[in-house]
Design an enzyme around this catalytic site. Structure first.
Site, PDB file in Angstrom:
ATOM      1  N   HIS A 123       0.572   4.358   5.911  1.00 52.20           N
ATOM      2  CA  HIS A 123       1.795   4.437   6.707  1.00 52.20           C
ATOM      3  C   HIS A 123       1.757   3.496   7.899  1.00 52.20           C
ATOM      4  CE1 HIS A 123       3.910   8.278   5.194  1.00 52.20           C
ATOM      5  NE2 HIS A 123       3.073   7.857   4.255  1.00 52.20           N
TER       6      HIS A 123
ATOM      7  N   VAL B 249       4.327  -0.541   7.916  1.00 54.30           N
ATOM      8  CA  VAL B 249       5.372  -0.758   8.927  1.00 54.30           C
ATOM      9  C   VAL B 249       4.904  -1.837   9.891  1.00 54.30           C
ATOM     10  CG1 VAL B 249       6.804   0.323  10.698  1.00 54.30           C
ATOM     11  CG2 VAL B 249       6.040   1.661   8.731  1.00 54.30           C
TER      12      VAL B 249
ATOM     13  N   ASP C 231      -1.573  -2.339  12.573  1.00 57.70           N
ATOM     14  CA  ASP C 231      -1.735  -2.547  14.015  1.00 57.70           C
ATOM     15  C   ASP C 231      -1.820  -1.242  14.800  1.00 57.70           C
ATOM     16  OD1 ASP C 231       0.845  -1.639  13.751  1.00 57.70           O
ATOM     17  OD2 ASP C 231       1.792  -3.296  14.830  1.00 57.70           O
TER      18      ASP C 231
ATOM     19  N   ASP D  99      -3.789  17.018  -7.099  1.00 60.04           N
ATOM     20  CA  ASP D  99      -4.583  17.053  -8.324  1.00 60.04           C
ATOM     21  C   ASP D  99      -5.028  18.499  -8.533  1.00 60.04           C
ATOM     22  OD1 ASP D  99      -6.550  17.042 -10.262  1.00 60.04           O
ATOM     23  OD2 ASP D  99      -7.636  15.327  -9.450  1.00 60.04           O
TER      24      ASP D  99
END
Length: 320
Positions: A66, A70, A74, A240
């Protein structure tokens, strides 16, 4: 190492040299002289966190994805909201279920205690993701370091970039292609769902009002017993059902047996190419883990903030 990845590492090294000077051109072992204990301290923090809670491994890997998805790797996903830019990435819908921020706080505190102002939060996330996979039995890979931390973070950017669990196959593919990843890499990285949990709300549409016919009936019955209409929204289910805390290729075996949990997982069977690759990954787990490690290494090098383009945060939640 694949030739393309070798050249990517060389290009990264040259870019570091141009932006941060000759002393920063060593990308593997970047902290060997500046902070020799950096990588071991991050690794120890992750090992302790996963030992306390095995589900944390998946959360750490998800944080890395995530973050990188975007505007690059960083550590912008770790920033808190600010009056300067409004709601931060972590406030976006896809990120509100992220967890494990305290693990990165702990890793940052550990390195700051021995070498303040040297190790970036962005490097910590990339290293932690690799260490989390290793902690649950997965492959390792080399993590080039020398990233710097971004100084902006907006919920809008996250909302526009993070793929939804409700995406169709074509939507998933377009999202990955737009971020520079191939169809094979998309299928390969989807295998990260061999660990972790999901809230019932993320897949309730496959159970009610009628059961998705692509679900294995016995598996669907188990899910319905766990996820009741109007039930506790905080209930989670393993991605799972067999080995939820072990990094293996059972994700692909589950897909073929109608036990893929998320709508985006089931979507992988809506393409002949994806079905074929998933079957290959299920038949040859070692081959898949090599591909996974290569894809993760490449993901960790997305749109890096180098030199004056970034900073080294003292606190991962707040820009300097």
């Amino acid at each position: 190492m694949d030739v393309n990845y070798r050249w990517a590492l060389v290009a990264f090294s040259v870019l570091l040299m141009l932006q941060t000077g000759p002393t920063s051109a060593q990308i593997l072992g970047f902290y060997d002289m500046k902070c020799p204990r950096a990588e071991s301290l991050v690794s120890l923090t992750v090992q302790q966190a996963v030992a306390r809670d095995p589900t944390m491994a998946a959360s750490i890997v998800r944080m890395h994805f995530h973050d990188c998805w975007v505007e690059g790797c960083d550590a912008s996903v770790l920033l808190d909201s600010s009056p300067a830019w409004g709601p931060a990435e972590k406030e976006a819908g896809p990120n509100q279920s992220l967890r494990g921020f305290e693990v990165f706080d702990a890793a940052k505190a550990a390195v700051e205690a021995v070498c303040p102002g040297i190790v970036s939060c962005a490097d910590i996330i990339a290293l932690a993701a690799r260490d989390a996979i290793v902690a649950v039995g997965g492959p390792t890979w080399q993590v080039p370091t020398g990233r710097r931390d971004g100084t902006t973070s907006t919920a809008t950017s996250a909302g526009l970039n993070i793929p939804s669990s409700l995406f169709t196959y074509s939507q998933l593919l377009m999202n990955f292609l737009n971020h520079g990843f191939s169809e094979d890499e998309m299928i390969t990285l989807s295998g990260a769902h061999t660990i972790g949990r999901a809230h019932c709300s993320a897949f309730m549409g496959r159970l009610y009002p009628t059961v998705d016919p692509s679900l294995d009936p016995a598996y669907a019955a188990q899910l319905k017993a766990r996820c009741l209409p109007g039930g506790n929204p905080g209930i989670v289910v393993p991605l799972d059902p067999g080995t939820p805390d072990i990094f293996d290729n059972s994700y692909y075996l589950n897909l073929g047996a109608g036990r893929g949990l998320m709508p985006s997982d089931a979507a992988l069977l809506n393409s002949g190419f994806s079905t074929s690759i998933s079957q290959q990954n299920g038949q040859n787990g070692q081959f898949w883990t090599v591909k996974f490690a290569n894809a993760m290494q490449r993901m960790g090098m997305m749109n890096l903030k180098l030199g004056l383009l970034g900073e080294i945060r003292t606190n991962c939640r707040v820009r300097n």
